[in-house]
Design a protein around this motif. Sequence first.
Motif, PDB file in Angstrom:
ATOM      1  N   THR A 271     -30.052 -15.294 -10.899  1.00  0.00           N
ATOM      2  CA  THR A 271     -29.232 -16.066 -11.847  1.00  0.00           C
ATOM      3  C   THR A 271     -27.773 -16.075 -11.401  1.00  0.00           C
TER       4      THR A 271
ATOM      5  N   PRO B 283     -22.931 -19.154 -19.864  1.00  0.00           N
ATOM      6  CA  PRO B 283     -24.367 -19.302 -19.637  1.00  0.00           C
ATOM      7  C   PRO B 283     -24.844 -18.529 -18.407  1.00  0.00           C
TER       8      PRO B 283
ATOM      9  N   VAL C  79     -27.550 -18.847 -15.705  1.00  0.00           N
ATOM     10  CA  VAL C  79     -28.323 -19.974 -15.189  1.00  0.00           C
ATOM     11  C   VAL C  79     -29.215 -19.522 -14.033  1.00  0.00           C
TER      12      VAL C  79
ATOM     13  N   ILE D  49     -30.859 -22.507 -18.439  1.00  0.00           N
ATOM     14  CA  ILE D  49     -30.022 -21.471 -19.052  1.00  0.00           C
ATOM     15  C   ILE D  49     -30.950 -20.534 -19.812  1.00  0.00           C
TER      16      ILE D  49
ATOM     17  N   TYR E 271     -26.816 -16.249 -22.805  1.00  0.00           N
ATOM     18  CA  TYR E 271     -25.362 -16.391 -22.804  1.00  0.00           C
ATOM     19  C   TYR E 271     -24.752 -14.998 -22.851  1.00  0.00           C
TER      20      TYR E 271
END
Length: 122
Positions: A70, A85, A87, A100, A103
């Motif tokens: 990520t 986010p 991702v 996503i 958070y």
Amino acid sequence: MALVIIIILILVGGIFYFSKEEKENITQNVTKPQEIQNNQTVTTSGISAEEAQNIAANYMAANPAEFGNTTTGTPSLRDGVYYVPVVVITSEGQHPPGTIVAYIRVNEKTGTILGIEPIKMY
């Protein structure tokens, strides 16, 4: 008689001209305070979105087992908290790239991490 009509027309024209000029000045005076107010509200004290993204990226780098595969996305600011986010970057996991999955919440004033908000996919 014609002289009286000409004098009346000149007076009416003069009144119309001067009343129109006053309205323009009033409008100009009203807009200036609004411009000053807008300039005052633009400034903020706290970290920038880029700084929040860097803080989240450093947190993710310190926890590679939790955040493998990520990267951070573009933060959004809501109620004094940046939502950065998390991702997915490759198709190795269960989610396609660009998804996503969570958070990281970063306090705008202090830059401290407030926690992780996962996204329920199913």
